[in-house]
Design a protein around this motif. Sequence first.
Motif, PDB file in Angstrom:
ATOM      1  N   LEU A 210      -6.318  -1.545  -2.759  1.00 53.56           N
ATOM      2  CA  LEU A 210      -5.007  -1.584  -1.575  1.00 53.56           C
ATOM      3  C   LEU A 210      -4.541  -2.572  -1.200  1.00 53.56           C
ATOM      4  CD1 LEU A 210      -7.754   0.428   0.023  1.00 53.56           C
ATOM      5  CD2 LEU A 210      -5.834   1.806  -0.890  1.00 53.56           C
ATOM      6  N   TYR A 211      -5.110  -3.958  -0.659  1.00 51.96           N
ATOM      7  CA  TYR A 211      -3.733  -4.680  -0.159  1.00 51.96           C
ATOM      8  C   TYR A 211      -3.282  -5.111  -1.452  1.00 51.96           C
ATOM      9  CZ  TYR A 211      -3.060  -9.506   1.168  1.00 51.96           C
ATOM     10  OH  TYR A 211      -2.387 -10.857   1.469  1.00 51.96           O
ATOM     11  N   ASN A 212      -2.904  -5.314  -2.213  1.00 49.17           N
ATOM     12  CA  ASN A 212      -2.191  -5.518  -3.432  1.00 49.17           C
ATOM     13  C   ASN A 212      -0.982  -4.648  -3.346  1.00 49.17           C
ATOM     14  OD1 ASN A 212      -2.436  -8.087  -4.906  1.00 49.17           O
ATOM     15  ND2 ASN A 212      -4.783  -7.493  -4.713  1.00 49.17           N
ATOM     16  N   ILE A 217       4.067  -2.184  -1.486  1.00 49.29           N
ATOM     17  CA  ILE A 217       4.735  -1.169  -0.893  1.00 49.29           C
ATOM     18  C   ILE A 217       5.800  -1.789   0.053  1.00 49.29           C
ATOM     19  CG2 ILE A 217       4.332   0.189   0.967  1.00 49.29           C
ATOM     20  CD1 ILE A 217       2.495   1.351   0.223  1.00 49.29           C
ATOM     21  N   PHE A 218       5.693  -2.858   0.387  1.00 51.42           N
ATOM     22  CA  PHE A 218       6.464  -4.104   1.439  1.00 51.42           C
ATOM     23  C   PHE A 218       7.694  -4.455   0.845  1.00 51.42           C
ATOM     24  CE2 PHE A 218       3.104  -2.610   4.493  1.00 51.42           C
ATOM     25  CZ  PHE A 218       4.467  -1.636   5.385  1.00 51.42           C
ATOM     26  N   THR A 219       6.999  -5.485  -0.670  1.00 51.65           N
ATOM     27  CA  THR A 219       7.421  -6.602  -1.146  1.00 51.65           C
ATOM     28  C   THR A 219       8.717  -5.558  -2.245  1.00 51.65           C
ATOM     29  OG1 THR A 219       5.971  -6.808  -2.679  1.00 51.65           O
ATOM     30  CG2 THR A 219       6.200  -8.060  -0.730  1.00 51.65           C
ATOM     31  N   ARG A 220       8.028  -4.439  -3.002  1.00 52.85           N
ATOM     32  CA  ARG A 220       8.552  -4.359  -4.135  1.00 52.85           C
ATOM     33  C   ARG A 220       8.964  -4.966  -5.030  1.00 52.85           C
ATOM     34  NH1 ARG A 220       8.045   0.908  -4.240  1.00 52.85           N
ATOM     35  NH2 ARG A 220       9.169   1.599  -1.867  1.00 52.85           N
ATOM     36  N   ASP A 221       8.511  -6.192  -5.102  1.00 53.51           N
ATOM     37  CA  ASP A 221       7.359  -6.915  -6.354  1.00 53.51           C
ATOM     38  C   ASP A 221       6.856  -6.195  -7.103  1.00 53.51           C
ATOM     39  OD1 ASP A 221       6.489  -8.929  -7.883  1.00 53.51           O
ATOM     40  OD2 ASP A 221       6.694 -10.587  -6.274  1.00 53.51           O
ATOM     41  N   GLY A 222       7.122  -6.064  -8.477  1.00 54.36           N
ATOM     42  CA  GLY A 222       7.007  -5.572  -9.837  1.00 54.36           C
ATOM     43  C   GLY A 222       5.229  -5.694  -9.806  1.00 54.36           C
ATOM     44  N   ASN A 223       5.337  -7.491 -10.360  1.00 53.88           N
ATOM     45  CA  ASN A 223       3.827  -7.563 -10.327  1.00 53.88           C
ATOM     46  C   ASN A 223       3.009  -7.346  -9.745  1.00 53.88           C
ATOM     47  OD1 ASN A 223       4.452 -10.238 -11.828  1.00 53.88           O
ATOM     48  ND2 ASN A 223       6.360 -10.151 -11.214  1.00 53.88           N
ATOM     49  N   TYR A 224       3.055  -7.560  -8.196  1.00 52.69           N
ATOM     50  CA  TYR A 224       2.007  -6.131  -7.542  1.00 52.69           C
ATOM     51  C   TYR A 224       1.592  -4.795  -8.008  1.00 52.69           C
ATOM     52  CZ  TYR A 224       2.347  -9.932  -4.059  1.00 52.69           C
ATOM     53  OH  TYR A 224       1.875 -10.804  -3.333  1.00 52.69           O
ATOM     54  N   LEU A 225       2.842  -3.916  -8.400  1.00 52.65           N
ATOM     55  CA  LEU A 225       1.855  -3.051  -8.938  1.00 52.65           C
ATOM     56  C   LEU A 225       1.262  -2.816 -10.373  1.00 52.65           C
ATOM     57  CD1 LEU A 225       2.277  -0.041  -8.707  1.00 52.65           C
ATOM     58  CD2 LEU A 225       4.746   0.044  -9.908  1.00 52.65           C
ATOM     59  N   ILE A 398       4.823 -16.285  -5.425  1.00 54.75           N
ATOM     60  CA  ILE A 398       5.402 -15.339  -4.802  1.00 54.75           C
ATOM     61  C   ILE A 398       6.000 -16.588  -3.764  1.00 54.75           C
ATOM     62  CG2 ILE A 398       5.800 -13.928  -3.033  1.00 54.75           C
ATOM     63  CD1 ILE A 398       6.036 -12.786  -5.211  1.00 54.75           C
ATOM     64  N   ASN A 399       4.942 -16.959  -3.430  1.00 56.55           N
ATOM     65  CA  ASN A 399       5.023 -18.580  -2.449  1.00 56.55           C
ATOM     66  C   ASN A 399       6.097 -19.218  -3.357  1.00 56.55           C
ATOM     67  OD1 ASN A 399       3.307 -17.708  -0.440  1.00 56.55           O
ATOM     68  ND2 ASN A 399       1.717 -18.864  -1.206  1.00 56.55           N
ATOM     69  N   ARG A 400       5.741 -19.220  -3.963  1.00 51.08           N
ATOM     70  CA  ARG A 400       6.683 -20.889  -4.825  1.00 51.08           C
ATOM     71  C   ARG A 400       8.519 -19.563  -5.189  1.00 51.08           C
ATOM     72  NH1 ARG A 400       5.860 -21.750 -11.396  1.00 51.08           N
ATOM     73  NH2 ARG A 400       6.645 -19.732 -11.199  1.00 51.08           N
ATOM     74  N   GLU A 401       8.094 -18.723  -5.137  1.00 49.20           N
ATOM     75  CA  GLU A 401       9.917 -18.496  -4.923  1.00 49.20           C
ATOM     76  C   GLU A 401      10.659 -18.218  -3.771  1.00 49.20           C
ATOM     77  OE1 GLU A 401       9.408 -14.378  -7.649  1.00 49.20           O
ATOM     78  OE2 GLU A 401       9.128 -14.957  -9.207  1.00 49.20           O
ATOM     79  N   ARG A 402       9.303 -17.998  -2.764  1.00 46.88           N
ATOM     80  CA  ARG A 402       9.559 -18.057  -1.576  1.00 46.88           C
ATOM     81  C   ARG A 402      10.555 -19.602  -1.261  1.00 46.88           C
ATOM     82  NH1 ARG A 402       5.866 -15.948   2.360  1.00 46.88           N
ATOM     83  NH2 ARG A 402       5.914 -14.142   1.410  1.00 46.88           N
ATOM     84  N   ASN A 403       9.315 -20.702  -1.343  1.00 41.28           N
ATOM     85  CA  ASN A 403       9.981 -21.625  -1.453  1.00 41.28           C
ATOM     86  C   ASN A 403      11.910 -21.757  -1.550  1.00 41.28           C
ATOM     87  OD1 ASN A 403       7.801 -21.897   0.520  1.00 41.28           O
ATOM     88  ND2 ASN A 403       6.542 -22.870  -0.836  1.00 41.28           N
ATOM     89  N   LEU A 404      11.970 -21.399  -2.853  1.00 44.21           N
ATOM     90  CA  LEU A 404      13.016 -21.614  -3.487  1.00 44.21           C
ATOM     91  C   LEU A 404      14.685 -21.207  -2.716  1.00 44.21           C
ATOM     92  CD1 LEU A 404      12.199 -20.975  -6.989  1.00 44.21           C
ATOM     93  CD2 LEU A 404      12.571 -23.314  -5.930  1.00 44.21           C
ATOM     94  N   ARG A 405      14.290 -20.639  -1.984  1.00 38.88           N
ATOM     95  CA  ARG A 405      14.915 -19.363  -1.063  1.00 38.88           C
ATOM     96  C   ARG A 405      15.096 -20.102   0.602  1.00 38.88           C
ATOM     97  NH1 ARG A 405      13.222 -15.280  -4.700  1.00 38.88           N
ATOM     98  NH2 ARG A 405      12.046 -14.773  -2.052  1.00 38.88           N
ATOM     99  N   GLU A 417       8.271 -13.320   7.977  1.00 42.61           N
ATOM    100  CA  GLU A 417       6.526 -14.235   8.306  1.00 42.61           C
ATOM    101  C   GLU A 417       5.530 -12.786   9.488  1.00 42.61           C
ATOM    102  OE1 GLU A 417       7.289 -17.680  10.262  1.00 42.61           O
ATOM    103  OE2 GLU A 417       7.007 -19.069   8.004  1.00 42.61           O
ATOM    104  N   GLN A 418       6.779 -12.373  10.242  1.00 39.64           N
ATOM    105  CA  GLN A 418       6.314 -10.956  11.354  1.00 39.64           C
ATOM    106  C   GLN A 418       6.220  -9.805  10.230  1.00 39.64           C
ATOM    107  OE1 GLN A 418       9.039 -10.428  14.077  1.00 39.64           O
ATOM    108  NE2 GLN A 418       8.028  -8.497  14.696  1.00 39.64           N
ATOM    109  N   SER A 419       7.156  -9.620   9.338  1.00 37.84           N
ATOM    110  CA  SER A 419       6.279  -8.291   8.654  1.00 37.84           C
ATOM    111  C   SER A 419       4.915  -8.691   8.093  1.00 37.84           C
ATOM    112  CB  SER A 419       7.197  -8.184   7.711  1.00 37.84           C
ATOM    113  OG  SER A 419       8.781  -7.904   8.171  1.00 37.84           O
ATOM    114  N   ASN A 420       4.646  -9.814   7.417  1.00 43.30           N
ATOM    115  CA  ASN A 420       3.240  -9.991   7.242  1.00 43.30           C
ATOM    116  C   ASN A 420       2.051 -10.387   7.941  1.00 43.30           C
ATOM    117  OD1 ASN A 420       4.294 -10.673   4.313  1.00 43.30           O
ATOM    118  ND2 ASN A 420       4.803 -13.079   4.717  1.00 43.30           N
ATOM    119  N   ARG A 421       3.114 -10.746   9.250  1.00 43.50           N
ATOM    120  CA  ARG A 421       1.411 -10.307   9.826  1.00 43.50           C
ATOM    121  C   ARG A 421       0.936  -8.338  10.407  1.00 43.50           C
ATOM    122  NH1 ARG A 421       4.183 -14.562  12.972  1.00 43.50           N
ATOM    123  NH2 ARG A 421       5.154 -13.396  14.680  1.00 43.50           N
ATOM    124  N   GLU A 422       2.317  -7.734  10.739  1.00 42.73           N
ATOM    125  CA  GLU A 422       1.895  -6.852  11.029  1.00 42.73           C
ATOM    126  C   GLU A 422       1.373  -6.135   9.200  1.00 42.73           C
ATOM    127  OE1 GLU A 422       5.642  -4.831  11.302  1.00 42.73           O
ATOM    128  OE2 GLU A 422       6.368  -5.778  13.220  1.00 42.73           O
TER     129      GLU A 422
END
Length: 620
Positions: A210-212, A217-225, A398-405, A417-422
Amino acid sequence: MQAAIRPGASTPLMLRTMLLILSMMAGLACAQPVIPVVGNEDFIRIAPSQLEYLLEPAGTDPAEFLRHSNEHPWQASQSLLLEPPVSEQAVWVRLRISNQSAQLLPRLLEIQWVNLNRISLFQTWPDGELYRVDNGLDVDQTTLYRSAANFLLPFNLHPQAVNEIFIRVETKHLLMLPFYIWEEESYGRYELNYYYLYGLLFGAMLVMLLYNLFLWIFTRDGNYLLYCLYLASTVLFLLSATGIGKHNLWDGNTWLTLHSYPLFAASAFFTAALFFVSFLQLKKRARWMYGFGILASVYWGIELLINLLSHSFPATMTNTAALITSMVALYITVSLAVRGDRIAITFSIAWAFLISSTIILLVMLLGLLPQNFITQHIQSVGILMETVLISIALAQRINRERNLRSRAQQALLSLREQSNRELEERVQQRTEELEKLTGRLRRTNDELQRLSITDVLTGLYNRRYFDEVLYKEIIRSYNNGQPLALVLADIDHFKQFNDQWGHLAGDECLRIVAEELQTNIRSETDCVARYGGEEFAIIMPGLNEEEAIRRAQSICHSVAHKSLSVRGKTLSVTMSFGVTAIVSDKETTSELVTAQADQALYQAKDAGRNRVVGFTSTDN
């Protein structure tokens, strides 16, 4: 790409070869060809060297085979995996068990391997009678002695004798035969702990799923699916491999019972291959790595499709493909980790937990390690750790790709970050809802269990539960040498009552009679059930015929003095009772006891009704 193995589960597909190698070492374990039973053991794990086996010659009749059992070329087993490991022929296994006690010992033989199409247990009793009981995937589950996650076969150990037990096995999968001998109550405790443990495991995996799923749903990253699909396939495979799915989820679904194991195994490998290619970005790595990933995905996709069409690959082909897929995938992961890929390092550690825990369990099954809580369930911990670590690897990527941007998108990062808390709050909320739903489901299951043994109209136990209790009490009477009484009662002229006053009045009459019967029994020992229509049955352990007749007469008088109001008129009903009491021996059956009580009941009716008649007595 994983599978589960445990006492009562399955051999993991990716480690078939390991089992064959380790099995050669099992001969070092010390065991006796005759299995000694003192009588106070909770369970006995049968070592490979304590069983003998042979492949069944074509056209063999079981009865003829058993008559000449000593003339056949039995061979000793060196491991739980027989040789050959896969055979289209049935295999016969002989167990020689010495009952060193002075009592008849009822026991359960548990086969902790779920991929057996048909199992037949044969035992020749001292009087020459051939006892037989069947189990397996191809056997009608409604006819089983007892439905469980694994295969159970009841038998008796006759006192001061070496009992020969023969088991005939047919399977399209590996000839893996981990045998356990259980005392009934001990098995019940083990089964409860077993379901509790795997409930925790499945609960944790469902939470991760459920967590992934929410992350996708929120990131639309296909790896999670893809990882969610892999987790779901793994859960389904574990349900099949442990027998929990067959016993609790798709019980009665013949197609799933026969095909769930290869179907969900192929699904787990297929989704794992897709996730492996995408997550490790093999397309950007070496060409051969990407080619292997695509080839594995295509192969397991084809096998999945063929299983969905109710066909299957040969077991040796599936096992070979699973071994090659797992080993090459492990090599790719380690190669990337050696190059310094931090995500691949986490991925490799996850694999190490699963494979090392599986090897420990395999060595335990072969008798080279002691069986205890840790070794029996070590692989469950390995699977859970693999699940957590791959989730961590996902987070690392995900964190590695996020840090690049991040440096160019500070404002977007703050919003994320706010979305992650929610998201975490929502995941927590959904987890709490899941726990509440699980609680409601548990209460519903308890209620369904109660209803399955209860007659809806009267609130008494139903015929099914009556049969179970009578069978157990006959065995208890035999073991303890105590009397057992059975009373069959019938409402007099109930059909005329129904015809004259209607079915609603008849139903009310049945309820009143049931309430009166329930009031006049010993609640701590007796069992009263609606036997059928207007007929009731009362099991009275510990009472002889004279005592049971007195109790029945008391009930008879109580019912006769009970009034019923119908359409403004006060009516009364009477009942006829047939009583029998026995002390069980090995010839006693439920049918015999019931027939005696039924005969006495008909004598009571013929004698004028509203009376109690004993099977061996005159009109009371």
